[in-house]
Design an enzyme around this catalytic site. Sequence first.
Site, short mmCIF file in Angstrom:
data_model
loop_
_atom_site.label_atom_id
_atom_site.label_comp_id
_atom_site.label_asym_id
_atom_site.label_seq_id
_atom_site.Cartn_x
_atom_site.Cartn_y
_atom_site.Cartn_z
N LYS A 1 0.78 -1.07 0.16
CA LYS A 1 0.07 0.02 0.05
C LYS A 1 0.69 1.38 -0.07
CE LYS A 1 -3.99 -2.24 2.51
NZ LYS A 1 -5.03 -2.01 3.37
N TYR B 1 -12.52 -1.68 -3.73
CA TYR B 1 -13.10 -2.11 -2.20
C TYR B 1 -14.52 -1.88 -2.09
CZ TYR B 1 -8.34 -1.90 0.04
OH TYR B 1 -7.20 -2.47 0.33
N ARG C 1 2.53 -6.24 9.33
CA ARG C 1 1.84 -5.20 9.88
C ARG C 1 2.41 -4.80 11.26
NH1 ARG C 1 -3.85 -7.31 7.66
NH2 ARG C 1 -4.15 -6.00 5.89
N ASN D 1 -2.10 0.47 6.86
CA ASN D 1 -1.50 -0.85 7.42
C ASN D 1 -0.57 -1.57 6.29
OD1 ASN D 1 -3.71 -1.86 5.66
ND2 ASN D 1 -4.71 -3.04 7.33
N HIS E 1 -2.48 -5.72 1.59
CA HIS E 1 -3.82 -6.15 1.54
C HIS E 1 -3.34 -7.45 1.14
CE1 HIS E 1 -7.63 -6.95 0.18
NE2 HIS E 1 -7.17 -7.40 -0.97
N GLU F 1 -9.85 -10.65 -7.41
CA GLU F 1 -8.96 -9.53 -7.29
C GLU F 1 -7.56 -9.58 -8.14
OE1 GLU F 1 -10.06 -8.56 -2.74
OE2 GLU F 1 -8.05 -9.62 -3.17
P1 CMP Z 1 -7.46 -4.24 3.70
O1 CMP Z 1 -7.22 -5.80 4.14
O2 CMP Z 1 -7.25 -3.54 2.53
O3 CMP Z 1 -9.10 -4.28 3.40
C1 CMP Z 1 -10.02 -3.45 3.76
C2 CMP Z 1 -9.07 -2.28 4.42
O4 CMP Z 1 -9.85 -1.31 5.12
C3 CMP Z 1 -8.33 -2.80 5.40
O5 CMP Z 1 -7.32 -3.44 4.94
C4 CMP Z 1 -7.96 -1.48 6.23
O6 CMP Z 1 -6.77 -1.03 5.85
C5 CMP Z 1 -9.38 -0.69 5.91
N1 CMP Z 1 -9.88 -0.34 7.36
C6 CMP Z 1 -10.23 -1.08 8.06
N2 CMP Z 1 -10.82 -0.76 9.24
C7 CMP Z 1 -10.65 0.37 9.02
C8 CMP Z 1 -10.74 1.83 9.90
N3 CMP Z 1 -11.67 1.55 10.96
N4 CMP Z 1 -10.64 2.70 9.63
C9 CMP Z 1 -9.92 3.07 8.28
N5 CMP Z 1 -9.40 2.02 7.40
C10 CMP Z 1 -10.02 0.60 7.72
#
Ligand code: CMP
Length: 140
Positions: free
Chosen positions: A11, A51, A104, A114, A117, A128
């Site tokens: 990311k 998403y 992470r 984070n 993904h 995906e």
């Molecule tokens: P990812 O695995 O990419 O899938 C969905 C993403 O939403 C997740 O990782 C996080 O980066 C993001 N996400 C999940 N919870 C939150 C949150 N409370 N605030 C902001 N982003 C979030």
Amino acid sequence: MALERTFSIIKPDATRRNLTGKINAKLEEAGLRIIAQKRIKMTKEQAGKFYEVHKDRPFYDELCEFMSSAPVVVQVLEGENAIAKNREVMGATNPADAAPGTIRAEFAESVGENSVHGSDAPETAAVEIAYFFSGTELVG
Ligand code: CMP
């Protein structure tokens, strides 16, 4: 267990900090083979479609803004049990809950930023992968 494929994204928070190589080393050390990889900059619309499953969540707009804020590295990973293995090496979504040694735990800045993904199931992995790669780009 047969070879499995999963989809991964390094990311914007990680590409900004030049962590692509360190993250790839963790993936490879876990036994995952990077069989396709490209660095792209997503548009907000592209991130929004990717998403879409989260479109009713309060963080959706922030997530799409973030994912289109800087380049990402999209990847296809192959290995035994690759989906679960990748999720194990990524660690929990919230870095505060991620096990020591995971991507992470070591690199993520927050639950939103984070670092990586990874697909959560075979069906989502197939969708995906197809969103970013054509069949001829997968050279396992
Ligand atoms: P990812 O695995 O990419 O899938 C969905 C993403 O939403 C997740 O990782 C996080 O980066 C993001 N996400 C999940 N919870 C939150 C949150 N409370 N605030 C902001 N982003 C979030």
